[in-house]
Design a protein around this motif. Structure first.
Motif, PDB file in Angstrom:
ATOM      1  N   TYR A   1      67.869  35.614  64.605  1.00 59.88           N
ATOM      2  CA  TYR A   1      68.222  37.028  64.742  1.00 59.88           C
ATOM      3  C   TYR A   1      67.264  37.740  65.698  1.00 59.88           C
ATOM      4  CZ  TYR A   1      70.487  36.126  60.170  1.00 59.88           C
ATOM      5  OH  TYR A   1      71.221  35.607  59.148  1.00 59.88           O
ATOM      6  N   LEU A   2      65.978  37.493  65.525  1.00 60.44           N
ATOM      7  CA  LEU A   2      64.978  38.146  66.367  1.00 60.44           C
ATOM      8  C   LEU A   2      65.139  37.758  67.831  1.00 60.44           C
ATOM      9  CD1 LEU A   2      61.882  37.795  64.030  1.00 60.44           C
ATOM     10  CD2 LEU A   2      62.708  39.968  64.958  1.00 60.44           C
ATOM     11  N   ARG A   3      65.337  36.467  68.086  1.00 61.91           N
ATOM     12  CA  ARG A   3      65.465  36.019  69.475  1.00 61.91           C
ATOM     13  C   ARG A   3      66.717  36.595  70.141  1.00 61.91           C
ATOM     14  NH1 ARG A   3      65.984  30.224  69.827  1.00 61.91           N
ATOM     15  NH2 ARG A   3      66.131  29.955  67.570  1.00 61.91           N
ATOM     16  N   ILE A   4      67.811  36.683  69.381  1.00 61.20           N
ATOM     17  CA  ILE A   4      69.043  37.226  69.944  1.00 61.20           C
ATOM     18  C   ILE A   4      68.916  38.732  70.172  1.00 61.20           C
ATOM     19  CG2 ILE A   4      71.488  37.651  69.516  1.00 61.20           C
ATOM     20  CD1 ILE A   4      71.536  35.022  67.915  1.00 61.20           C
TER      21      ILE A   4
ATOM     22  N   VAL B   1      57.265  33.180  61.908  1.00 62.49           N
ATOM     23  CA  VAL B   1      58.404  33.580  62.739  1.00 62.49           C
ATOM     24  C   VAL B   1      58.128  34.919  63.410  1.00 62.49           C
ATOM     25  CG1 VAL B   1      60.799  34.394  62.616  1.00 62.49           C
ATOM     26  CG2 VAL B   1      60.146  32.242  61.503  1.00 62.49           C
ATOM     27  N   LEU B   2      57.595  35.856  62.660  1.00 60.42           N
ATOM     28  CA  LEU B   2      57.292  37.169  63.219  1.00 60.42           C
ATOM     29  C   LEU B   2      56.245  37.059  64.327  1.00 60.42           C
ATOM     30  CD1 LEU B   2      57.998  40.144  62.955  1.00 60.42           C
ATOM     31  CD2 LEU B   2      56.206  40.357  61.218  1.00 60.42           C
ATOM     32  N   ASP B   3      55.246  36.208  64.133  1.00 62.73           N
ATOM     33  CA  ASP B   3      54.194  36.033  65.142  1.00 62.73           C
ATOM     34  C   ASP B   3      54.739  35.492  66.457  1.00 62.73           C
ATOM     35  OD1 ASP B   3      52.181  37.026  63.579  1.00 62.73           O
ATOM     36  OD2 ASP B   3      51.508  35.077  62.842  1.00 62.73           O
ATOM     37  N   ARG B   4      55.850  34.786  66.403  1.00 64.51           N
ATOM     38  CA  ARG B   4      56.456  34.260  67.633  1.00 64.51           C
ATOM     39  C   ARG B   4      56.927  35.380  68.554  1.00 64.51           C
ATOM     40  NH1 ARG B   4      60.357  29.152  66.120  1.00 64.51           N
ATOM     41  NH2 ARG B   4      58.745  27.726  65.376  1.00 64.51           N
ATOM     42  N   GLN B   5      57.135  36.561  68.007  1.00 68.91           N
ATOM     43  CA  GLN B   5      57.607  37.690  68.802  1.00 68.91           C
ATOM     44  C   GLN B   5      56.472  38.423  69.520  1.00 68.91           C
ATOM     45  OE1 GLN B   5      60.894  38.598  69.378  1.00 68.91           O
ATOM     46  NE2 GLN B   5      61.180  36.576  68.466  1.00 68.91           N
TER      47      GLN B   5
ATOM     48  N   ALA C   1      53.503  45.462  63.769  1.00 67.21           N
ATOM     49  CA  ALA C   1      52.385  45.577  62.823  1.00 67.21           C
ATOM     50  C   ALA C   1      52.879  45.986  61.440  1.00 67.21           C
ATOM     51  CB  ALA C   1      51.366  46.590  63.345  1.00 67.21           C
ATOM     52  N   ARG C   2      53.824  46.912  61.426  1.00 70.60           N
ATOM     53  CA  ARG C   2      54.388  47.361  60.164  1.00 70.60           C
ATOM     54  C   ARG C   2      55.118  46.213  59.467  1.00 70.60           C
ATOM     55  NH1 ARG C   2      54.512  49.915  55.699  1.00 70.60           N
ATOM     56  NH2 ARG C   2      56.389  50.998  55.096  1.00 70.60           N
ATOM     57  N   GLY C   3      55.811  45.383  60.242  1.00 72.41           N
ATOM     58  CA  GLY C   3      56.517  44.250  59.672  1.00 72.41           C
ATOM     59  C   GLY C   3      55.594  43.303  58.926  1.00 72.41           C
ATOM     60  N   HIS C   4      54.438  43.034  59.487  1.00 76.31           N
ATOM     61  CA  HIS C   4      53.464  42.172  58.815  1.00 76.31           C
ATOM     62  C   HIS C   4      53.117  42.714  57.432  1.00 76.31           C
ATOM     63  CE1 HIS C   4      51.942  38.888  61.433  1.00 76.31           C
ATOM     64  NE2 HIS C   4      52.575  39.581  62.366  1.00 76.31           N
ATOM     65  N   GLU C   5      52.849  44.013  57.357  1.00 73.41           N
ATOM     66  CA  GLU C   5      52.461  44.609  56.086  1.00 73.41           C
ATOM     67  C   GLU C   5      53.616  44.640  55.097  1.00 73.41           C
ATOM     68  OE1 GLU C   5      49.314  45.155  55.406  1.00 73.41           O
ATOM     69  OE2 GLU C   5      49.045  44.340  57.428  1.00 73.41           O
ATOM     70  N   ILE C   6      54.815  44.927  55.596  1.00 73.33           N
ATOM     71  CA  ILE C   6      55.988  44.972  54.716  1.00 73.33           C
ATOM     72  C   ILE C   6      56.257  43.616  54.088  1.00 73.33           C
ATOM     73  CG2 ILE C   6      58.509  45.189  54.720  1.00 73.33           C
ATOM     74  CD1 ILE C   6      58.171  47.484  56.739  1.00 73.33           C
ATOM     75  N   TRP C   7      56.206  42.556  54.905  1.00 73.66           N
ATOM     76  CA  TRP C   7      56.482  41.215  54.381  1.00 73.66           C
ATOM     77  C   TRP C   7      55.423  40.785  53.360  1.00 73.66           C
ATOM     78  CZ3 TRP C   7      61.002  39.368  54.340  1.00 73.66           C
ATOM     79  CH2 TRP C   7      61.879  39.482  55.419  1.00 73.66           C
ATOM     80  N   LYS C   8      54.159  41.067  53.652  1.00 69.14           N
ATOM     81  CA  LYS C   8      53.087  40.693  52.719  1.00 69.14           C
ATOM     82  C   LYS C   8      53.257  41.426  51.392  1.00 69.14           C
ATOM     83  CE  LYS C   8      49.766  39.974  56.469  1.00 69.14           C
ATOM     84  NZ  LYS C   8      48.576  40.544  57.162  1.00 69.14           N
ATOM     85  N   GLU C   9      53.543  42.721  51.481  1.00 76.84           N
ATOM     86  CA  GLU C   9      53.713  43.515  50.263  1.00 76.84           C
ATOM     87  C   GLU C   9      54.916  43.027  49.461  1.00 76.84           C
ATOM     88  OE1 GLU C   9      54.491  48.204  48.972  1.00 76.84           O
ATOM     89  OE2 GLU C   9      53.996  47.673  51.051  1.00 76.84           O
TER      90      GLU C   9
ATOM     91  N   LEU D   1      64.507  44.654  62.789  1.00 77.52           N
ATOM     92  CA  LEU D   1      64.263  43.253  62.431  1.00 77.52           C
ATOM     93  C   LEU D   1      62.778  42.910  62.462  1.00 77.52           C
ATOM     94  CD1 LEU D   1      67.269  41.526  64.223  1.00 77.52           C
ATOM     95  CD2 LEU D   1      66.792  41.476  61.767  1.00 77.52           C
ATOM     96  N   LEU D   2      62.031  43.542  63.327  1.00 78.72           N
ATOM     97  CA  LEU D   2      60.588  43.319  63.340  1.00 78.72           C
ATOM     98  C   LEU D   2      59.957  43.751  62.016  1.00 78.72           C
ATOM     99  CD1 LEU D   2      59.571  44.488  66.933  1.00 78.72           C
ATOM    100  CD2 LEU D   2      59.487  42.147  66.058  1.00 78.72           C
ATOM    101  N   GLN D   3      60.589  44.703  61.359  1.00 75.12           N
ATOM    102  CA  GLN D   3      60.035  45.252  60.119  1.00 75.12           C
ATOM    103  C   GLN D   3      60.673  44.655  58.871  1.00 75.12           C
ATOM    104  OE1 GLN D   3      59.250  49.730  60.542  1.00 75.12           O
ATOM    105  NE2 GLN D   3      60.691  49.312  62.205  1.00 75.12           N
TER     106      GLN D   3
END
Length: 286
Positions: free
Chosen positions: A177-180, A217-221, A235-243, A140-142
């Protein structure tokens, strides 16, 4: 059988409600309650809901999806909960499938599955099924492998501990989802549970807004990240979402499915400037 509460938040999508409700009644799962939360609609949502037998209607002033779902939770009684948007529908056997999986493992906070994406204007349907067998929080982070909240069935105790964040106007499901998954075991399977209708009024059509909120939302984690693997996934999640979102925005601009607005240009300039340059060049050439 345990009672399943299906909460349908609705804002000006009254015309879709009969199909959504019929998809629940046709499940064949006997222990079901349906609650429609009218989030300040000005269309025929009230009249349509009141014409549907066995459906509870609750009205609130417009407060957004998160608030509507939280209202539905407060008025529900089921041991398990499902949230179905008014313009989507459940596929046959969905409720029974997820109930059985939750009953097999009482530690699970929720179970989720696959879905169909129905592109209304194009008249095509695409299957969206992602196998995830373990490390659900890392996945979920990614990215949001769940993709559609109607595929998720929650245990009631989840909402005694947390709720949808009303400060978020979009991506509130991804945030939950992330919080749970950070705190509790969850399960994902490849059985198809629901159909997601994509049309011009979907909030997900606002790509710059979706990208901005997803990264928020991702930054909250960040403060919950503990292990090297979680740091890498974050870190990978940030790049995946931007791309992902910038590529979608670029394609929509080329195909004229999105206006060449200042917001779109600023989004590409900030995250993928090479795509903005390519778009400008192609626009000049054409």
């Amino acid at each position: 059988m345990p009672l399943v509460s299906v909460v349908i938040p609705c804002f000006n999508h009254g015309k879709y409600l009969p199909e959504a409700v019929e998809s629940i009644w046709s499940q064949g799962y006997p222990a079901t309650e349906i609650i429609v939360v009218d989030d300040g609609s000005i269309d025929t949502t009230r009249e349509v809901t009141e014409s549907l037998p066995g459906v509870r209607y609750i009205y609130q002033e417009n407060q957004g999806l998160s608030a509507a779902r939280n209202t539905g939770i407060k008025h529900s009684h089921g041991e398990f909960l499902v949230f179905l948007d008014a313009d989507d529908w459940l596929l046959p056997g969905a409720l029974e499938m997820n109930v059985l999986l939750l009953q097999q493992d009482h530690e699970l906070a929720f179970v989720s599955g696959g879905h169909d994406k129905v592109f209304e204007e194009e008249g095509i349907t695409k299957e969206d099924v992602t196998p995830v067998a373990a490390d659900h929080y890392l996945h979920l982070l990614q990215g949001n492998y769940i993709g559609m909240h109607a595929t998720v069935m929650y245990r009631r105790w989840v909402f005694e501990e947390m709720a949808y964040d009303t400060s978020l106007r979009r991506c509130e499901d991804y945030d939950l989802y992330l919080r749970i998954a950070r705190k509790h075991p969850v399960l994902h399977h490849t059985g198809k549970v629901a159909a997601y209708r994509l049309h011009t009024t979907n909030m997900s059509g606002n790509i710059p807004g979706m990208l901005s909120t997803t990264l928020q939302v991702l930054d909250r984690q960040r403060t919950s990240i503990q292990t090297p693997r979680e740091k890498e996934a974050y870190a990978r999640g940030h790049e995946i979402w931007k791309e992902y979102y910038c590529d979608e925005l670029y394609k929509n601009l080329l195909n004229k499915k999105a206006p060449a607005s200042l917001q779109a240009a600023q989004t590409l300039l900030k995250y993928r400037p090479i795509l903005l340059l390519k778009f400008i060049v192609k626009s000049i050439v054409s």
